[in-house]
Design an enzyme around this catalytic site. Sequence first.
Site, mmCIF file in Angstrom:
data_model
loop_
_atom_site.group_PDB
_atom_site.id
_atom_site.type_symbol
_atom_site.label_atom_id
_atom_site.label_comp_id
_atom_site.label_asym_id
_atom_site.label_seq_id
_atom_site.Cartn_x
_atom_site.Cartn_y
_atom_site.Cartn_z
ATOM 1 N N LYS A 25 0.859 -1.280 0.128
ATOM 2 C CA LYS A 25 -0.034 -0.049 -0.116
ATOM 3 C C LYS A 25 1.073 1.330 -0.165
ATOM 4 O O LYS A 25 0.701 2.161 -0.817
ATOM 5 C CB LYS A 25 -0.842 -0.039 1.180
ATOM 6 C CG LYS A 25 -1.865 1.062 1.132
ATOM 7 C CD LYS A 25 -2.893 0.955 2.395
ATOM 8 C CE LYS A 25 -3.767 -0.314 2.224
ATOM 9 N NZ LYS A 25 -4.250 -0.582 3.540
ATOM 10 N N ARG A 95 -3.125 2.802 8.647
ATOM 11 C CA ARG A 95 -3.628 1.454 7.830
ATOM 12 C C ARG A 95 -2.082 0.644 8.012
ATOM 13 O O ARG A 95 -1.101 1.172 7.711
ATOM 14 C CB ARG A 95 -3.815 1.750 6.709
ATOM 15 C CG ARG A 95 -5.280 2.307 6.208
ATOM 16 C CD ARG A 95 -5.270 2.343 4.677
ATOM 17 N NE ARG A 95 -6.449 3.468 4.537
ATOM 18 C CZ ARG A 95 -7.642 3.129 4.332
ATOM 19 N NH1 ARG A 95 -7.972 1.811 4.087
ATOM 20 N NH2 ARG A 95 -8.707 3.889 3.780
ATOM 21 N N GLY A 104 -7.766 -8.304 4.963
ATOM 22 C CA GLY A 104 -8.542 -8.388 6.151
ATOM 23 C C GLY A 104 -7.718 -8.974 7.439
ATOM 24 O O GLY A 104 -8.304 -9.188 8.346
ATOM 25 N N MET A 106 -4.980 -7.682 8.775
ATOM 26 C CA MET A 106 -4.418 -6.633 9.881
ATOM 27 C C MET A 106 -5.408 -5.322 9.963
ATOM 28 O O MET A 106 -6.464 -5.459 9.324
ATOM 29 C CB MET A 106 -2.770 -6.347 9.352
ATOM 30 C CG MET A 106 -2.098 -7.497 9.629
ATOM 31 S SD MET A 106 -0.318 -7.343 9.078
ATOM 32 C CE MET A 106 -0.636 -6.694 7.689
ATOM 33 N N ARG A 339 -3.279 -1.904 -6.336
ATOM 34 C CA ARG A 339 -2.526 -2.977 -6.268
ATOM 35 C C ARG A 339 -2.516 -3.997 -7.331
ATOM 36 O O ARG A 339 -3.961 -3.973 -7.995
ATOM 37 C CB ARG A 339 -2.787 -3.899 -4.937
ATOM 38 C CG ARG A 339 -3.834 -4.195 -4.650
ATOM 39 C CD ARG A 339 -4.380 -4.626 -3.248
ATOM 40 N NE ARG A 339 -5.536 -4.677 -2.954
ATOM 41 C CZ ARG A 339 -6.063 -5.004 -1.672
ATOM 42 N NH1 ARG A 339 -5.254 -5.198 -0.707
ATOM 43 N NH2 ARG A 339 -7.376 -5.226 -1.660
ATOM 44 N N HIS A 460 0.009 -43.933 -2.623
ATOM 45 C CA HIS A 460 -0.487 -44.903 -3.703
ATOM 46 C C HIS A 460 -1.912 -44.115 -4.248
ATOM 47 O O HIS A 460 -1.995 -43.834 -5.494
ATOM 48 C CB HIS A 460 -0.744 -46.126 -3.230
ATOM 49 C CG HIS A 460 -1.405 -47.184 -4.356
ATOM 50 N ND1 HIS A 460 -2.663 -47.029 -4.681
ATOM 51 C CD2 HIS A 460 -0.784 -47.405 -5.532
ATOM 52 C CE1 HIS A 460 -2.921 -48.001 -5.658
ATOM 53 N NE2 HIS A 460 -1.696 -48.146 -6.262
ATOM 54 N N ARG A 630 8.576 -48.809 -18.312
ATOM 55 C CA ARG A 630 9.147 -49.545 -17.424
ATOM 56 C C ARG A 630 8.648 -50.941 -16.994
ATOM 57 O O ARG A 630 7.592 -51.230 -17.045
ATOM 58 C CB ARG A 630 8.961 -48.536 -16.041
ATOM 59 C CG ARG A 630 9.643 -49.027 -14.871
ATOM 60 C CD ARG A 630 9.611 -48.334 -13.583
ATOM 61 N NE ARG A 630 8.079 -48.307 -13.071
ATOM 62 C CZ ARG A 630 7.725 -47.708 -12.053
ATOM 63 N NH1 ARG A 630 8.356 -46.647 -11.555
ATOM 64 N NH2 ARG A 630 6.493 -47.986 -11.698
ATOM 65 N N SER A 776 16.362 -42.019 -16.498
ATOM 66 C CA SER A 776 15.113 -41.242 -16.112
ATOM 67 C C SER A 776 15.299 -41.153 -14.633
ATOM 68 O O SER A 776 15.207 -42.092 -13.813
ATOM 69 C CB SER A 776 13.759 -41.956 -16.517
ATOM 70 O OG SER A 776 12.811 -41.094 -16.196
ATOM 71 N N THR A 779 12.392 -39.649 -9.172
ATOM 72 C CA THR A 779 12.687 -38.789 -7.703
ATOM 73 C C THR A 779 11.757 -39.165 -6.714
ATOM 74 O O THR A 779 12.062 -38.712 -5.630
ATOM 75 C CB THR A 779 12.439 -37.164 -8.440
ATOM 76 O OG1 THR A 779 11.219 -37.088 -9.031
ATOM 77 C CG2 THR A 779 13.560 -36.872 -9.080
ATOM 78 N N CYS A 846 10.764 -38.740 -14.047
ATOM 79 C CA CYS A 846 9.432 -39.351 -14.126
ATOM 80 C C CYS A 846 8.942 -39.462 -12.684
ATOM 81 O O CYS A 846 7.796 -40.153 -12.595
ATOM 82 C CB CYS A 846 9.500 -40.821 -14.913
ATOM 83 S SG CYS A 846 10.257 -41.707 -13.919
ATOM 84 N N TYR A 866 14.287 -33.838 -20.776
ATOM 85 C CA TYR A 866 12.696 -33.712 -20.841
ATOM 86 C C TYR A 866 12.087 -33.875 -19.283
ATOM 87 O O TYR A 866 12.866 -34.464 -18.388
ATOM 88 C CB TYR A 866 11.965 -34.558 -21.620
ATOM 89 C CG TYR A 866 12.007 -36.325 -21.409
ATOM 90 C CD1 TYR A 866 11.199 -36.801 -20.494
ATOM 91 C CD2 TYR A 866 13.075 -37.215 -21.926
ATOM 92 C CE1 TYR A 866 11.417 -38.053 -19.954
ATOM 93 C CE2 TYR A 866 13.543 -38.122 -21.312
ATOM 94 C CZ TYR A 866 12.458 -38.830 -20.591
ATOM 95 O OH TYR A 866 12.705 -40.193 -20.241
#
Lengths: 896, 896
Positions: A25, A95, A104, A106, A339, A460, A630, A776, A779, A846, A866
């Site tokens: 602000k 303010r 809303g 503060m 804003r 899962h 796979r 691949s 992760t 993957c 990729y």
Amino acid sequence: MKYVYFFGAGKAEGDGQMKEILGGKGAGLAEMTRIGLPVPAGFTISTECCDYYLQHKQTYPKSLAADVKKNLARLEKVTGKKLGDAKDPLLVSVRSGSARSMPGMMETILNLGLNSKSVEALARNSKNDRFAWDAYRRFVQMYSTVVIGLSKEELEEKLRAMKTRRGVKDDTQVPADGWRELVGEYKEHFKKKTGKEFPEDPEEQLWGAIGAVFGSWMAEKAVTYRRVERITGLLGTAVNVVQMVFGNLGETSGTGVCFTRDPSTGGKTFYGDFLINAQGEDVVAGIRTPMHLDEMAKHMPKVYPQLEKVRKLLEKHYRDMQDMEFTVEEGTLYMLQTRVGKRTPAATFQIAVDMANEGLITKEEAIDRIKEEDIDRLFFPIVDPSVPKGDLAKRKIASGINAVPGAAYGKAVFTAEEAEAMAAKGEKVILIRRETSPEDVGGMFVAQGIVTATGGKTSHAAVVARGWGKCCIVGCENLDVEYESKVAHANGKTIREGDWVTLDGNEGIVYEGQVKLISPELPKAFSTLMGWADKVRKIGVRTNADTPHDAVKAREMGAEGIGLTRTEHMFFKDFEFPEKSVERQLAIQEMIIAETQAARRKALDKLLPYQRRDFSGIFKAMDGFPVTIRLIDPPLHEFVPHDIEKQQELARKIGVDVEVVIRRVEQLHEANPMLGHRGCRLAITYPEILEMQVRAILEAAVECKKKGIKVIPEIMIPLAMDRKELKLLVDATNRVAQRVIQETKVKVEYLVGTMIEIPRAALLADEIAEVAEFFSFGTNDLTQMTMGLSRDDAGRFLPDYVDEKKAGIFANDPFQTLDEKGVGMLIRMGIEKGRKTRPKLKIGICGEHGGDAASVKFCHRVGMNYVSASPFRVPVARLAAAQAVIEEKAKKGKKK
Amino acid sequence: MKYVYFFGAGKAEGDGQMKEILGGKGAGLAEMTRIGLPVPAGFTISTECCDYYLQHKQTYPKSLAADVKKNLARLEKVTGKKLGDAKDPLLVSVRSGSARSMPGMMETILNLGLNSKSVEALARNSKNDRFAWDAYRRFVQMYSTVVIGLSKEELEEKLRAMKTRRGVKDDTQVPADGWRELVGEYKEHFKKKTGKEFPEDPEEQLWGAIGAVFGSWMAEKAVTYRRVERITGLLGTAVNVVQMVFGNLGETSGTGVCFTRDPSTGGKTFYGDFLINAQGEDVVAGIRTPMHLDEMAKHMPKVYPQLEKVRKLLEKHYRDMQDMEFTVEEGTLYMLQTRVGKRTPAATFQIAVDMANEGLITKEEAIDRIKEEDIDRLFFPIVDPSVPKGDLAKRKIASGINAVPGAAYGKAVFTAEEAEAMAAKGEKVILIRRETSPEDVGGMFVAQGIVTATGGKTSHAAVVARGWGKCCIVGCENLDVEYESKVAHANGKTIREGDWVTLDGNEGIVYEGQVKLISPELPKAFSTLMGWADKVRKIGVRTNADTPHDAVKAREMGAEGIGLTRTEHMFFKDFEFPEKSVERQLAIQEMIIAETQAARRKALDKLLPYQRRDFSGIFKAMDGFPVTIRLIDPPLHEFVPHDIEKQQELARKIGVDVEVVIRRVEQLHEANPMLGHRGCRLAITYPEILEMQVRAILEAAVECKKKGIKVIPEIMIPLAMDRKELKLLVDATNRVAQRVIQETKVKVEYLVGTMIEIPRAALLADEIAEVAEFFSFGTNDLTQMTMGLSRDDAGRFLPDYVDEKKAGIFANDPFQTLDEKGVGMLIRMGIEKGRKTRPKLKIGICGEHGGDAASVKFCHRVGMNYVSASPFRVPVARLAAAQAVIEEKAKKGKKK
């Protein structure tokens, strides 16, 4: 240290860039002042001061008192009025304003500077007794509640009582005298509660208000909001002390809130609400019905064009849709705030595309403005916002983790079998389980949505559901599911099989009954913008898809191939001919129970035609795009029945003693199946499984080639940890593949690669790359092992690790957003070492992270070829991949 | 390529260094020839030729025929005899010989060169018809069985029949005529079986023998032997063709086997057996009872001193105890073979120490000659070797993995409770379980030995038993344990509770009944040599000990501190006052079941005095040596009962509803507990557990200090993965510690460190070291996570990975010997990064690998400060640490 920044009369010490210090602000007011908009004068006390205040037991920096005094004097000079003056008093608003919007959360105090003397002056000067005393009572009310903390309800009660006494209904009907009376009552109440007189001294008032605003930063609701919205790294709130302007000085005054474009659709219409003869809070409070801007245009034909001018100026200046607050005081326009405006996902796309087309922003900026969740929320049905909140609260059964967004309703079922049976009759079902396993996949597939009592976002249930974009709520810990009696209890309610339930996957809430849902439509701007993103990005985007249906869906979503086809679901479910699922299951179970290689081969021979058909369907759907398949990954115990009835049934069907089945199932039980006999370890023990799968892949490829369909199969061996191990399996794969090629005399090009999902494989990637034609990164598992976290169990403690209020160790759930520091280090090593051996090694990801924007950007930065995401996450990946390029450019630009 | 190496007449083409190419025997003959010993002449066909033969479908290199011809001519020249000659025939032996001794595994043919003509010449020249025909029948017999593969039994049968016909009992009584008759029968049999005449041509005989020897390298028994003995990397066997000398030419002839020192005790006595008028195989066959060497000295007063001379010459030359074969032919001594003699573990120490004291070798060489298993086998009882094999075979119930060596007998029990109950009555028990868990520790402790049906060398049972040096056999897969009926079945036998069983932990065999055991004694040389090792080594050796008893034992074994005290066993077992165990269990279970922090604290308060006493006892036992105490590590579900009766009992005892217990136990169930809510994650969720344990440690330290005992507690936080996580816990630890120090006004120095056992912790060791004062690599878990292997489950497939005949991916079980390549890379990174932050960071290892010689050497090389091993592995660690220094020196020497 400069803590106070002045703005007024066309000049400002701060500017729009200083959000961190001035808050949104304050920076906006400074910037608006600078660009020549009509802004009330004032000054901003910085967030650095708030930080000091919070760090020093709620005391101010020494210099602050003098600074405030000086700036107040300057304000008085600019406005020609004096705070608390008995003749021409200056009134100010105080303010809060932080660097990131926390609507809303503060506090605000208006009309500060009024006291028993200045109120009279205000009445005199405005020639409006009623206005002056109304302003005063508003101030006393706000000060009492916000600064002192008195009960808002008690004050409201007095207001109501006064109106009742006077027989009036609306505030606007209360005469000056009524407000005067109420001020008296408020002050009396104040004295009774605090033992002190209500402060007359405007400076005392001001310091009280400043402290209240600073203090509100750490109020419970504000802290919670920041936690939920993941707002971190801010110093605190700024305090804006601004000359009051009044929209409630009669018919030539008013106040409004407007957006430079339609925040719902993104359309290029000036959109907003205006209230004649009102103050800002009246608009927000929603008591009176405001007029639309076009009405205002009629009502204030002189002011409206000014506002239109401001709208254009602001968009040109800020290059984004703005959300503004303004007041008209006796025909004069004042801009109070501007804003970046919040908007719906559809509007986000529309505005970004329009602005780029208008030349206001570049296409790259347009891309950069889309957030991951904007895409998420585009695709899924939502609970109709018009459903009353109270109704929802009454219907609430349980809440859990919002694993997959969207909303759905259906009849509750507690087993996958029942789900399939009811779905076959055309019923919509919601599958409710304690947890799911691959055996349940058939039932999950036909369900409208899935609820589990346990598990986290990568359990899962969550992973499978996400792949299908199917609404899913997991970890409903208070949900007590009883399979035997087919009921679930929670929150004092009971769900029986067949009862309607509604899932709000956005919020993670389960409701009883059917709640009205609406389906958002994909805006045209979406595909325009995604097209732009595709041109920018450098990294490919594939999909994780296990069925032709998923593959088609993913192509629609823009996938350029399949990065992961999990073959294990195929063992349980015939997606083309569901009635054949039983045969498949039986064959795989027979294979597992078999005690000799010959018996295993016999069972595998039965599976071969099924797998061949599965692969063939996927190849067709991907029509020339690469398809990574796979080989079987999960431990075998996931494929066998664990209850005695099913074991007996299985024994009967495959013609062995039930003891044989029981013993085998027991043998297969593992203490830590994640680290157990699975992945390529199965192929080391049972090479015949690999042989069957490779044969199915190659035969499917041959079949497709014969039909003229281009096929690029990439055979992926999971869970490798050693060069020698992988070489054995790559050799076995090539042997089978060459055999099929010789048999059919059709030449098929294929690759054999591996997943890097065990830390050791990443560490020894140089050796692994000697035998793998592609990598691949898996992760999910790599995260599990690198961090020692079982994703099925982490729900017990990982929330504490991510929760800022508790341990707050991680910024994100590492199963959602890749842990760049730890897991990422291994990925970097893996890529570097892999490419050292094989410079052109094709590398992808993957895991679930392939559909997470931050993680996709990481994948781009570390040089992957990729990412692969579940079909509904493909657009997120495409966007993030483009944003990564843009961010990289920006970084390089900065360095220069 | 040179494939054939000649030796004879004091000269040799090969030498003793050429073992890899000439095999041990060939190199020995060459070397003995070179140093002037009386050795029969001959030539050796190299292992390279064997390799060629095996690689080229059993064909020879082209040059070989000519080479053999040339060397045969040379041999004939040196001996003055001709192969197959009808006047003065040369006879040769053809023997296998590989670089590493594989006794009895490969083949030998003697007296080659005999045929129907030369046998007559031999008879003439030796004036001994009987000798000549006996030699011929031996040759025919060996050739028929070894080269052609005819049944040995059938030939033996003919021999027996002939003796019966002639009414003689011993071979020595058979006259020449009998042997001639038998040769005829053998030849007839040969023709019947093969369709060919028995070869007359000596060269055909020779090539047949060469092929047989080469072929024997891949015979099943030889392959198995190499696998079991982990003999890898050899090319094959050599073939030694050597002039025959005869010990069976009458009373002035004979043959013997001797050791330069006593192979049983290591004593400096000349030790061996001699048979008058016999050939070498007669000694080995054990049919006639040989005379000891001192008798031989009396019988052959001229020859014996020559042998004594050879003994001295050989020891001086080879600098080790030798095992020699010799023959006396009509008063002339011939040395046939020499090699390093096998010896008992006790003798290994004695000989090493004696030789060092004699100046024959250096002390460092003495240290270097001790192998890990020499130490292992020193400590444990063994099955009395005099128990007949047949008796053992009859008693065999089951076989499994020899997890902890030694032998023990006791009465079978199937529950830990029963074990404790029976042990309390003074009974010896053997605990037989499907698998063990921490709940069983009490019963395991009192048992003589432990058997489990599942698990591998690093399963719970194995690890715990190894810590105590308690005989343990795991993974007896054919053992079917029925808890309900308290019986176990295997191999058609049934063990009931109370039945005697005997465990041979060296072999991994379970016998029924009580088998006679003997306890080896620790030789004095052991402590002498270990003292030398201690002076050489640079790395410290600590122990893993959980009780004062273990700590005392470990001190005896030479431990210099405790590297790991697992506090969880203490929750189940009061090692000082076993009757108090129940109270402890109840307290920890009450803590786990508790639903509020206050209730948990109440339960923990009960545990505090117990833990304090535990720690105090250990501090006392270590008397000033550092003691590393690991805070609670296993998941809580390991501490709660899983069967309903015990749950009911627990509920009653702690005064809660049984449903509460059941629900809590269910909640605690994890899919992958290894990666679940355990280690320091428990302290993140339940900081009060950490607080209790730290308080107990510090209060115990204070107590000891007050008594004048020096205490160096090192508080170890397990399973850390992040700096911020660890910092929270280190801060909490310090807060409690400082509080205790303030309360008691006793200053205690202590360290707070962490285990590095999650890959992420190793990767981010630089950050972790900011808050950890020491690192201890928990290589069990680090191996599990880095390799994605659950050690409890790996038994299903890891054997395939290590089995050379199957996949043969790893040379060793990575849970026994550290995987230097993968896990080792993380350890190197962890050390390097840790010391980058904190250059003097104290670093150790406390996984099972700390007691494995190869792994200890790795720890030395990567610069750890200490290793920690279970008490009985401490000597292994001390020795390996010294050997590491010696190897390093040798390597540096080589580089120079």
